[in-house]
Design a protein around this motif. Structure first.
Motif, PDB file in Angstrom:
ATOM      1  N   PHE A 178       0.813  -1.209   0.000  1.00 13.18           N
ATOM      2  CA  PHE A 178       0.000   0.000   0.000  1.00 13.18           C
ATOM      3  C   PHE A 178       0.849   1.263   0.000  1.00 13.18           C
ATOM      4  N   HIS A 179       2.150   1.084  -0.143  1.00  9.48           N
ATOM      5  CA  HIS A 179       3.059   2.207  -0.270  1.00  9.48           C
ATOM      6  C   HIS A 179       4.223   1.745  -1.111  1.00  9.48           C
ATOM      7  N   GLU A 180       4.746   2.651  -1.921  1.00 10.89           N
ATOM      8  CA  GLU A 180       5.783   2.300  -2.880  1.00 10.89           C
ATOM      9  C   GLU A 180       6.964   1.614  -2.212  1.00 10.89           C
ATOM     10  N   LYS A 181       7.344   2.078  -1.021  1.00 12.00           N
ATOM     11  CA  LYS A 181       8.487   1.507  -0.313  1.00 12.00           C
ATOM     12  C   LYS A 181       8.052   0.725   0.915  1.00 12.00           C
ATOM     13  N   LYS A 236      -3.512   5.573   5.600  1.00 11.22           N
ATOM     14  CA  LYS A 236      -4.927   5.261   5.434  1.00 11.22           C
ATOM     15  C   LYS A 236      -5.166   4.616   4.067  1.00 11.22           C
ATOM     16  N   VAL A 237      -6.055   3.628   4.086  1.00 10.08           N
ATOM     17  CA  VAL A 237      -6.411   2.908   2.864  1.00 10.08           C
ATOM     18  C   VAL A 237      -7.924   2.826   2.777  1.00 10.08           C
ATOM     19  N   GLU A 238      -8.475   3.212   1.628  1.00 12.00           N
ATOM     20  CA  GLU A 238      -9.905   3.063   1.398  1.00 12.00           C
ATOM     21  C   GLU A 238     -10.161   1.673   0.804  1.00 12.00           C
ATOM     22  N   VAL A 239     -11.134   0.985   1.380  1.00 14.16           N
ATOM     23  CA  VAL A 239     -11.496  -0.345   0.908  1.00 14.16           C
ATOM     24  C   VAL A 239     -12.934  -0.301   0.393  1.00 14.16           C
ATOM     25  N   TYR A 240     -13.125  -0.725  -0.846  1.00  7.71           N
ATOM     26  CA  TYR A 240     -14.452  -0.775  -1.460  1.00  7.71           C
ATOM     27  C   TYR A 240     -14.780  -2.226  -1.781  1.00  7.71           C
ATOM     28  N   PRO A 261      -4.818   3.229  -1.385  1.00 12.93           N
ATOM     29  CA  PRO A 261      -4.185   4.130  -0.416  1.00 12.93           C
ATOM     30  C   PRO A 261      -4.646   5.564  -0.625  1.00 12.93           C
ATOM     31  N   VAL A 262      -4.820   6.265   0.480  1.00 13.77           N
ATOM     32  CA  VAL A 262      -5.261   7.658   0.441  1.00 13.77           C
ATOM     33  C   VAL A 262      -4.043   8.551   0.266  1.00 13.77           C
ATOM     34  N   VAL A 263      -4.057   9.374  -0.773  1.00 11.93           N
ATOM     35  CA  VAL A 263      -2.956  10.299  -1.028  1.00 11.93           C
ATOM     36  C   VAL A 263      -3.111  11.515  -0.134  1.00 11.93           C
ATOM     37  N   THR A 264      -2.067  11.825   0.627  1.00  8.63           N
ATOM     38  CA  THR A 264      -2.136  12.916   1.592  1.00  8.63           C
ATOM     39  C   THR A 264      -1.583  14.223   1.069  1.00  8.63           C
ATOM     40  N   GLU A 301       0.242   6.903  -6.102  1.00  3.59           N
ATOM     41  CA  GLU A 301      -1.097   6.409  -5.824  1.00  3.59           C
ATOM     42  C   GLU A 301      -1.312   5.105  -6.566  1.00  3.59           C
ATOM     43  N   PHE A 302      -1.947   4.159  -5.913  1.00  5.65           N
ATOM     44  CA  PHE A 302      -2.014   2.800  -6.412  1.00  5.65           C
ATOM     45  C   PHE A 302      -3.353   2.192  -6.036  1.00  5.65           C
ATOM     46  N   CYS A 303      -3.880   1.312  -6.880  1.00  2.95           N
ATOM     47  CA  CYS A 303      -5.102   0.579  -6.575  1.00  2.95           C
ATOM     48  C   CYS A 303      -4.863  -0.906  -6.774  1.00  2.95           C
TER      49      CYS A 303
END
Length: 312
Positions: A178-181, A236-240, A261-264, A301-303
């Motif tokens: 959920f994060h690049e690194k 934070k991660v949004e889950v649908y 993931p939520v972009v801040t 940002e990634f899904c």
């Protein structure tokens, strides 16, 4: 959910996605992993789609490059059948746009698959254009640059979307970053209740990350579509989710889960997914990643799209 997400064509030369064919393929056991990257090729920002797929009959790799202005993508396919010899090292050339050469190099001789369609180590796949490696996959980076005799691209490709097809009766598992690194997380989805012989209990759903329950949905027959915000580490991660077809459609059907993931960054605005995004169409990926997927830098940002096929 109205979309019919068929098995990728690398499974079948006929492209037959009829319910009977899908059921036959599913019962034989399979896995599908698709990653979509965004990068610049010949002065155009494009999507490159990499799909690994495997069942008892086929084990294939498909690479597609977006065509400017739409239309069918440029595609390179490598297929293996258990009874045929597979060139585990080699190259293929694609001609795109005005006969511009794009070369695909691969070495899977020592690749470790651990039972999955996608290798996890000891391999490389490299895509080359204009004497630059525009996309490299695998951990054998030195070997890839030596074989291609090309320099790395000045623009790093961005992984904007990953789609996985998983199969099970009540439990489904996957992995994702959920994060690049960030680290790779274990994802578990379990659906409980429903018809069980003569007993019928209220269906419920639970989603776990690294063994911890992060979402517990009661009254699933009323909450078959929804979303929640969870926290994984400090992010934070949004889950649908959309499990309508699990509950109300007969036959082989899938549910769809999206982890986003939520972009801040204050420069990035993350719009909520529309119904078309919930369908997971490639055409909507650019809308999903928004400005966070720009090649000029900025937030990543990634899904993760997870298609969970329920097999009775």
């Amino acid at each position: 959910m109205q979309d019919q997400i068929g098995i990728p064509n690398c499974f079948s030369s006929t492209g037959d996605n009829s319910p009977e064919n899908l059921a036959a393929i599913t019962k034989s056991g399979q896995s599908v992993f698709t990653s979509i990257y965004r990068t610049k090729i010949i002065s155009h920002c494009r999507f490159i789609t990499v799909t690994w797929c495997k069942n008892l009959l086929l084990h294939g790799l498909s690479i597609s490059i977006e065509r400017p202005g739409g239309g069918a993508p440029y595609t390179c396919k490598l297929e293996v059948k258990s009874w045929k010899f597979w060139r585990k090292q080699g190259s293929k050339r694609l001609l795109i746009d005005d006969d511009k050469a794009v070369d695909v190099f691969w070495d899977l001789r020592a690749a470790r698959f651990n039972g999955d369609a996608e290798p996890n180590s000891e391999y490389y796949v490299a895509i080359v254009c204009d004497e630059e490696v525009i996309l490299h996959l695998g951990n054998l980076k030195t070997e890839a640059y030596r074989k291609t005799n090309c320099r790395p691209s000045l623009i790093d490709p961005i992984l904007v979307c990953r789609k996985e097809h998983v199969f099970g009766k009540k439990r489904f598992s996957s992995k994702g970053k959920f994060h690049e690194k960030g680290k790779v997380h274990e994802i578990w989805i379990e659906c409980r209740g429903g018809n069980n012989g003569e007993l019928k209990t209220e269906p419920e759903m639970e989603i776990k990350i690294d063994g911890k329950c992060v979402i517990d949905v009661k009254h699933l027959e009323w909450k078959f579509r929804g979303n929640e915000s969870i926290t994984i580490g400090s992010r934070k991660v949004e889950v649908y989710w959309d499990v309508h077809d699990w509950l109300f459609s007969p036959g082989l059907r899938h549910a769809l889960f999206i982890f986003r993931p939520v972009v801040t960054s204050p420069m990035v605005v993350s719009p909520p997914p529309s119904s078309s995004i919930m369908a997971g169409d490639l055409e909507t990926v650019e809308g999903v990643v928004g400005e966070g997927g720009s090649l000029s830098g900025g937030s990543w940002e990634f899904c993760l799209f997870l298609y969970a096929w329920r097999v009775e």
